[in-house]
Design a protein around this motif. Structure first.
Motif, PDB file in Angstrom:
ATOM      1  N   ASN A  98       0.823  -1.215   0.000  1.00 55.00           N
ATOM      2  CA  ASN A  98       0.000   0.000   0.000  1.00 55.00           C
ATOM      3  C   ASN A  98       0.854   1.262   0.000  1.00 55.00           C
ATOM      4  N   LEU A  99       1.911   1.270   0.811  1.00 59.11           N
ATOM      5  CA  LEU A  99       2.775   2.462   0.869  1.00 59.11           C
ATOM      6  C   LEU A  99       3.498   2.679  -0.451  1.00 59.11           C
ATOM      7  N   LEU A 100       4.030   1.609  -1.039  1.00 59.88           N
ATOM      8  CA  LEU A 100       4.748   1.754  -2.302  1.00 59.88           C
ATOM      9  C   LEU A 100       3.786   2.097  -3.436  1.00 59.88           C
ATOM     10  N   SER A 101       2.579   1.518  -3.408  1.00 59.77           N
ATOM     11  CA  SER A 101       1.587   1.833  -4.429  1.00 59.77           C
ATOM     12  C   SER A 101       1.194   3.299  -4.381  1.00 59.77           C
ATOM     13  N   ASN A 102       1.006   3.844  -3.165  1.00 56.55           N
ATOM     14  CA  ASN A 102       0.697   5.272  -3.027  1.00 56.55           C
ATOM     15  C   ASN A 102       1.835   6.129  -3.562  1.00 56.55           C
ATOM     16  N   ALA A 103       3.073   5.744  -3.226  1.00 56.44           N
ATOM     17  CA  ALA A 103       4.227   6.521  -3.695  1.00 56.44           C
ATOM     18  C   ALA A 103       4.278   6.547  -5.224  1.00 56.44           C
ATOM     19  N   ILE A 104       3.954   5.400  -5.848  1.00 55.40           N
ATOM     20  CA  ILE A 104       3.979   5.351  -7.322  1.00 55.40           C
ATOM     21  C   ILE A 104       2.859   6.194  -7.916  1.00 55.40           C
TER      22      ILE A 104
END
Length: 458
Positions: free
Chosen positions: A358-364
Motif C-alpha cells: 500500500n505504501l509503495l503503491s501510493n508513492a507510485i
C-alpha cells in the motif's frame, strides 16, 4: 425506589446514631472500670470527714447535715430503732436493704457506689437510688446511727446537664444539616451524569458537564465528556463510513449498469463493444478490491489479536514488493533506491506485506514521471523503522491528521482517475497498530512525502 440522595442521607444519619450509641457504651464501660472506683473512694473520704465532724460536734449534727445537703448531697440517717431522717431532696427509690443498714450500724463502711451493678445503657453515677450510696457508722450521745450519702446530680450538675444536652442536641441537628448539604453536593454531579447518560442513549452527544473539580467525581465527569466526544466522533465516522461505502459502490455499479445496457444494442460497433467490456472489467475489479479492503478492515477491527506471527526476512519481503511493482515503476520511469540491512522481524508476514504494498503503491501513484522513491530500514532503540519516501506532489499540512481515516482522500479530483478508495492508509494504520507499532507521515507539498513505520522487536 429510593434515590441515591435519600439512601446516602439515611446511611450518614445511621452512622451518626450508631456512633453515638457506641460512644455512650464505651464511655459507660470506662465509667464502670475507672471512674466508679475513684468516685466511691472520694465519697467515702467525704463521708468519713462528716462522720468525724459529727462525732466531735454532736449538737450541730442536724445543722451540719442540712448544710451538706444544700451543697449538693442527699443524706439518710437511721438507727437500730428505725428512726429515719432525710436531708436534701428525696431519693428516687428507697431500696436500701436491712442487711446494709445493720452492716453500717455494726461499724462497717457500705460501698454501695462501687458495688452498684453496671448496665449497658444506664450510667450508675446518675442513678438516684438509696442503695447507690456510701454508708458510714456515726456515734453520737443519743446512740449509734448509720449515715448514707450520695451526690445530688440535679443540684451539682443541673445546669451542666442542660448545657451538655443542648450541645449534643445542636451537634446532632447541625450534623444532620451538614450531612444533607454534603450528600447533595456529592450526589448532584452524579445526577447530572445520569441525565447526560440518558441524553447519550437518545443519540444526543452535546454534553456539557462541570469538570472543575479535581476529585474522583471531577475525573469521572472529565472522562465522561471525553467519552461523549469519542462517541460523537465514532457515530459521525460510522455515518460517513456508510455514506462513503455507498458512494464507492454506487459509482462503479452505475458504470457497469450503464455500459451493460449499451452492450445490448446489436448495432454497436466492435471497437466500442470492446471498450465498454474493458470498462466493465475495470469497474468490477475495482468493486472486488473494495470488498477485499473492507473485509481486511473488518477482520482487523474484530480479530486484531489473532495475528499469525512468525519470524521472516524483512529485506527479502521488501525486495519482493518492489519486484511486483516493477512494471508500474518502469511505466512511469521512476527510480527506486533500497537501503535495507538484514533484519528479521517477528509478525504477521502477510499483513505486513500488504503494508509495504500500500505504501509503495501510493508513492507510485502520486509521484510524477521521472521521479524517485526510496525504501530504507534500520534498527534503533529496540524497534525497526521502515521508511518509504517519494518525490511526489506531497500532502498539505492541514490534511495530514486525517489521511489515516477511512475513505479520506486528500484530493478527490486527483484521486478520481487513480481509482483510489481511500482505504489503503487506513489498512496500513490498522495493521501496524495490531503489531503494537506506529506509522508517521511527514510531507512538503511539491517536494514529496515520507512514511515511517515503527515496529517493536519482540
Amino acid at each position: 425506589m429510593k434515590s441515591l440522595y435519600v439512601r446516602m442521607c439515611l446511611v450518614f444519619c445511621s452512622v451518626i446514631i450508631i456512633s453515638s450509641l457506641l460512644g455512650f457504651l464505651v464511655s459507660n464501660l470506662y465509667y464502670q472500670a475507672q471512674v466508679k472506683p475513684k468516685n466511691d473512694a472520694k465519697l467515702t473520704s467525704m463521708a468519713t470527714q462528716i462522720q468525724q465532724f459529727a462525732e466531735r460536734h454532736p449538737k450541730q449534727l442536724d445543722d451540719f447535715l442540712s448544710t451538706a445537703a444544700g451543697l449538693g448531697y442527699k443524706l439518710y440517717l437511721t438507727n437500730a430503732a428505725g428512726d429515719e431522717r432525710y436531708y436534701g431532696k428525696p431519693f428516687r427509690e428507697k431500696d436500701l436493704q436491712k442487711m446494709h443498714v445493720e452492716l453500717v450500724l455494726g461499724g462497717q463502711i457500705y460501698h454501695g457506689i462501687a458495688e452498684f451493678p453496671g448496665k449497658l445503657f444506664i450510667t450508675g453515677f446518675f442513678d438516684n437510688q438509696m442503695k447507690n450510696s456510701i454508708g458510714v457508722p456515726l456515734q453520737t450521745e443519743t446512740g449509734r446511727y448509720a449515715l448514707f450519702l450520695r451526690p445530688d446530680a440535679e443540684v451539682q450538675f443541673g445546669e451542666l446537664r442542660i448545657f451538655f444536652a443542648a450541645i449534643i442536641g445542636m451537634t446532632v441537628l447541625f450534623s444532620l444539616g451538614f450531612v444533607m448539604i454534603t450528600v447533595f453536593h456529592v450526589v448532584r454531579p452524579i445526577t447530572r451524569l445520569t441525565a447526560a447518560t440518558k441524553r447519550i442513549s437518545k443519540g444526543r452527544y452535546d454534553i456539557k458537564l462541570n469538570t472543575w473539580r479535581r476529585d474522583e467525581i471531577g475525573q469521572l465527569a472529565s472522562h465522561f465528556m471525553r467519552m461523549s466526544r469519542e462517541l460523537e466522533r465514532t457515530n459521525r465516522a460510522r455515518q460517513d463510513f456508510v455514506a462513503n461505502v455507498s458512494h464507492e459502490i454506487e459509482s462503479p455499479m452505475t458504470s457497469i449498469q450503464g455500459f451493460a445496457h449499451a452492450l445490448k444494442d446489436p448495432l454497436l460497433p466492435d471497437a466500442e463493444r470492446l471498450e465498454y467490456l474493458a470498462i466493465i472489467d475495470g469497474e468490477s475489479r475495482r468493486l472486488s478490491m473494495l470488498s477485499k479492503q473492507l473485509l481486511t478492515l473488518s477482520s482487523l477491527d474484530y480479530e486484531a489479536h489473532s495475528l499469525q506471527r512468525h519470524t521472516f526476512d524483512l529485506k527479502a519481503q521488501l525486495r519482493q514488493v518492489i519486484q511486483i511493482m516493477e512494471w508500474q515503476l518502469t511505466e512511469k520511469e521512476l527510480a527506486v533506491r533500497m537501503n535495507v540491512p538484514d533484519i528479521s522481524l517477528h509478525g504477521d508476514a502477510n499483513l505486513l506485506y500488504q503494508v509495504w504494498m500500500n505504501l509503495l503503491s501510493n508513492a507510485i501513484k502520486y509521484t510524477p514521471d521521472g521521479g524517485s522513491i526510496a525504501v530504507s530500514a534500520e534498527l534503533a532503540e529496540r524497534e525497526c523503522r521502515v521508511t518509504v519516501s517519494d518525490t511526489g506532489v506531497g500532502i498539505p499540512p492541514e490534511e495530514l491528521p486525517m489521511i489515516f481515516d477511512r475513505f479520506y482522500k486528500v484530493d478527490r479530483a486527483r484521486t478520481r482517475h487513480t481509482h483510489s478508495s481511500g482505504l489503503g492508509l487506513a489498512i496500513v494504520h490498522q495493521i501496524v497498530a495490531a503489531h503494537d507499532g506506529s506509522v508517521e507521515v511527514s510531507s512538503i507539498p511539491g517536494d514529496g512525502t515520507t512514511f515511517t513505520v515503527r515496529l517493536p522487536l519482540l
